[in-house]
Scaffold this active site. Structure first.
Site, PDB file in Angstrom:
ATOM      1  N   ASP A 275       0.870  -1.154   0.000  1.00 26.66           N
ATOM      2  CA  ASP A 275       0.000   0.000   0.000  1.00 26.66           C
ATOM      3  C   ASP A 275       0.918   1.218   0.000  1.00 26.66           C
ATOM      4  OD1 ASP A 275      -3.111   0.806   1.712  1.00 26.66           O
ATOM      5  OD2 ASP A 275      -2.019   1.806   0.108  1.00 26.66           O
TER       6      ASP A 275
HETATM    7  C1  GLC Z   1      -4.276   4.439  -0.192  1.00 26.79           C
HETATM    8  C2  GLC Z   1      -5.164   3.262   0.088  1.00 26.79           C
HETATM    9  C3  GLC Z   1      -5.148   2.242  -0.997  1.00 26.79           C
HETATM   10  C4  GLC Z   1      -5.016   2.959  -2.313  1.00 26.79           C
HETATM   11  C5  GLC Z   1      -3.612   3.520  -2.342  1.00 26.79           C
HETATM   12  C6  GLC Z   1      -3.345   4.328  -3.607  1.00 26.79           C
HETATM   13  O1  GLC Z   1      -3.652   4.880   0.960  1.00 26.79           O
HETATM   14  O2  GLC Z   1      -4.986   2.613   1.353  1.00 26.79           O
HETATM   15  O3  GLC Z   1      -6.357   1.474  -0.922  1.00 26.79           O
HETATM   16  O4  GLC Z   1      -5.230   2.076  -3.403  1.00 26.79           O
HETATM   17  O5  GLC Z   1      -3.326   4.312  -1.218  1.00 26.79           O
HETATM   18  O6  GLC Z   1      -4.124   5.482  -3.611  1.00 26.79           O
END
Ligand code: GLC
Length: 742
Positions: A275
């Protein structure tokens, strides 16, 4: 040419003649015109090995981390393309700046807003879930994205989680069964799905570091199954790790989770990406199964790093490889997976070109919305409202006009259009028969766009009550609105009640007009102090671009509602398992203890004999369904067998409709605590008025197992099991006892 001329030429230019003789030889032995890794006729595995053999160590390391906010590197020298990622779970997010989350403000990236996954789950219809995935994947493909960061399958543990609206409910079986077709649909376009976020992202409070203490049984029986199904059955090409820690180790660099469970036990051959900002240590990231590091500086401000090469899996990783502290096999495994992803997506010559914002996508968005809306109450059959029956319809509540596809965090969408509930109702019932009143205003400080009312709170309240008093019927359109501290990424809810004084407003409206219908646009359970007084109630979710059309079709009866709740609505917050154990259990501080263990959602209410406001799997229809008694093909089964069960279902009403039938299993005498019952099968059955069908379903005996934390293995104990067919977790129609032998 005469032969004597040819002889004259040959004598004059003998070497040219010899060259002509050897050309066929060269053709046979010359290097192929295209290398294997570029040859679409070669297998992906051959192409991967060939590419790997040609890459330098620096190029291999470059594959393993971001090169911009939403892309990771390819191999420019070899013509191997980079990977482009995009949110989000229910539509393709607008283009962002290359090195930050800021909107790029393009003019050609306004997408179709599909209903949130919570709504999709409420359809209990895997077939429409596939169409949903195909449509979303087409839009991602058209926008030149190789990975769509969807679906989110984290389990609803508490109604306070700010991101529940993005996920698919409290039951791992329903979530997994609904996620698989979404993944297959997305990937049918040559775009990778990304099932997220494995495995413990169940609150936003302290989400970036919360350390989850959870038992093996709860991990394997509740929080992992949807991911397991997504990988083993859905064949998801990518998986995203969650920010949280599992027993002290970050999930994005967790050996147990990534190496032992996902890659070894589940035979996952794809890419595990972090993430954005989920990586904290080079060695752990390198050795514990992560493949691509994204967003380590999620604000995009590279001040801490002079460039992306300074990510953990950049230069630090390269140094450890060069000095032999980490074997080269580690980077090669990462690269094989990343190259496989590239070959499955951007280098997949069979990929089409996708489509963006078309009638087909709108029709899928509308159908999912219509099938996901849940009718929770309909006193005296107040609904549906026949067109022309009322001339004074009051539509009250800011959510009737609010843009609800925007906001909420990374799932935000910039849509080409969004039919608001008010617009849909005016189109259906005639704008001359509709009067709108705000009722409340969330104010401009909240995310999302709304035409802000100019009146103060009290004036809005009074005006709404007057509008209700003078109306034939009231449609109150409220709920939550993906604002901070109520249903948005990054923050949990502060209250179980509806915000902006809606509870009081609904009471006041109901007091002056007995024909009040409440429509909640939200993704979570809420308190309903007004429930006994209102005549009808619909859970309408966040349902995207076609929201107003879907709502109007349900209210008018053009579509018979058939959605069922993918999670329970507790009467009060402390009835919920996670909330019952207090702060240590939720939200914790830097550590949170999942003290309700395997008793999540209806598993808790059933086992503790607590009656929820609305149970899991509950939803009404404008018609009536009659269930026959459940029967099975045998009485005794071996553990390697499959149970075939069936029952009749009759539509005894006057309206065609659809019913999401459910089958639950119970092991009454187990050697360990087991929930009172667990969902093991469901089927959405469409029946014309008066029609009867026999519903047949199969359950593998091995799926009746529990996770034995002593042997670390799934165990089916011999003995009695009870199977129940039901219309919801609280409405069992019949049961049958079977026996499992060794
Ligand atoms: C965010 C989210 C994730 C998302 C990623 C990119 O913090 O937790 O679900 O796809 O970052 O935006």
């Amino acid at each position: 040419m005469k032969s004597y001329n040819l002889i004259k030429i040959m004598k004059k230019f003998p070497y040219a003649f010899y060259f002509l003789l050897v050309i066929p030889f060269f053709q046979l032995t010359a290097q192929p015109l295209i290398p294997d890794y570029l040859n679409p006729d070669k297998s992906i595995e051959v192409r991967i090995e060939n590419a790997l053999s040609l890459m330098t160590l620096e190029e291999k390391v470059a594959l393993c981390h971001a090169q911009s906010q939403f892309s990771s590197a390819g191999v420019p020298r070899l013509g191997i393309p980079e990977i482009n990622y995009s949110d989000g779970p229910n539509g393709v997010r607008e283009e962002l700046m290359n090195n930050s989350y800021a909107h790029a403000n393009w003019r050609n990236d306004s997408c179709t807003g599909f209903p949130a996954l919570t709504c999709l789950s409420a359809t209990f219809n895997p077939l429409i879930a596939y169409d949903y995935g195909v449509a979303m994947g087409e839009e991602a493909l058209y926008r030149k994205k190789d990975v769509l960061l969807s679906p989110g399958v984290n389990i609803f543990r508490t109604p306070m989680n700010g991101r529940n609206f993005e996920f698919m409910g409290e039951d791992p079986f329903l979530t997994g069964q609904m996620a698989v077709p979404v993944i297959k649909g997305i990937q049918s376009n040559g775009v990778a799905a990304c099932v997220k976020s494995v495995a413990l992202s169940n609150q936003e409070t302290n989400r970036k570091y919360i350390n989850v203490m959870v038992s093996d049984r709860a991990l394997h029986e509740i929080y992992l199954p949807a991911f397991k199904t997504a990988v083993e059955d859905g064949k998801s090409w990518t998986v995203m790790g969650s920010y949280s820690r599992l027993r002290g180790q970050y999930c994005c660099q967790n050996d147990l989770l990534l190496n032992k469970i996902i890659k070894k036990d589940w035979n996952f051959d794809g890419v595990i990406l972090a993430d954005w900002g989920g990586v904290h240590d080079t060695r752990e990231a390198a050795l514990n199964g992560l493949n691509v590091e994204m967003g380590t500086n999620t604000d995009g401000n590279l001040s801490k790093y002079d460039d992306y090469n300074n990510y953990n899996l950049g230069f630090p990783f390269l140094r450890l490889l060069k000095n032999g502290e980490i074997p080269l096999t580690v980077v090669d495994d990462k690269c094989r997976r990343i190259l496989r992803l590239i070959m499955r997506t951007s280098m997949n010559r069979n990929r089409g070109f996708g489509r963006f914002v078309c009638e087909y996508h709108s029709s899928i968005a509308r159908k999912v919305a219509e099938e996901g809306i849940v009718l929770l109450k309909n006193q005296n059959n107040l609904l549906p409202i026949q067109k022309g029956k009322y001339q004074k319809i009051a539509v009250i509540g800011e959510n009737a006009i609010r843009n609800l596809t925007a906001a909420g965090g990374s799932s935000e969408l910039k849509v080409k259009y969004e039919v608001s509930p008010l617009e849909g109702l005016k189109a259906k019932f005639g704008k001359e028969n509709i009067t709108f009143s705000y009722g409340y205003s969330a104010g401009p400080n909240t995310w999302g766009k709304v035409v802000d009312s100019k009146l103060d709170k009290d004036s809005l309240f009074k005006a709404a009550v007057e509008t209700a008093r003078n109306a034939d019927i009231v449609l109150f359109v409220g709920g939550l609105n993906k604002s901070w501290f109520q249903e948005s990424e990054g923050s949990d809810r502060k209250s179980y009640n509806l915000p902006y004084n809606q509870d009081e407003l609904i009471e006041a409206i109901q007091n002056v007009n007995k024909k009040t219908v409440v429509l909640l646009l939200s993704g979570n359970a809420v308190a309903m102090p007004w429930l006994q007084k209102v005549s009808a109630l619909l859970q309408c979710w966040y349902i995207g671009s076609e929201a107003g059309n879907a709502i109007a079709n349900i209210i008018s009866g053009e579509i018979n509602p058939s959605g069922k709740l993918p999670f329970s609505f507790p009467k009060k917050l402390e009835d919920n398992g996670a909330m019952f154990y207090g702060k240590k259990s939720y939200p914790g501080d830097s550590v949170v203890h999942y003290m309700e263990d395997i008793l999540v959602g209806y598993r808790w209410y059933d086992t503790k004999k607590i009656t929820p406001q609305f149970p899991f799997g509950y939803g009404l229809s404008y018609t009536i369904f009659e269930y026959g008694k459940i029967i099975t093909d045998k009485k005794n089964y071996e553990t390697n067998e499959t149970i075939t069960l069936s029952f009749t279902l009759k539509n005894t009403g006057k309206t065609d409709g659809a019913e999401a039938t459910q089958v639950y299993a119970t092991q009454p005498k187990a050697s360990v605590l087991r929930p009172a019952k667990e969902l093991k099968a469901f089927r959405k059955v469409f029946l014309k008025a008066g029609e009867t069908q026999t519903v047949e379903q199969k359950i593998k005996v091995k799926d009746l197992a529990f996770y034995n934390d002593r042997t670390q293995a799934w165990t089916v104990e011999p003995g009695e099991f009870i199977l129940r067919n039901a219309s919801s977790a609280a409405d069992v129609k019949s049961s049958i006892s079977i026996t499992i032998s060794n």
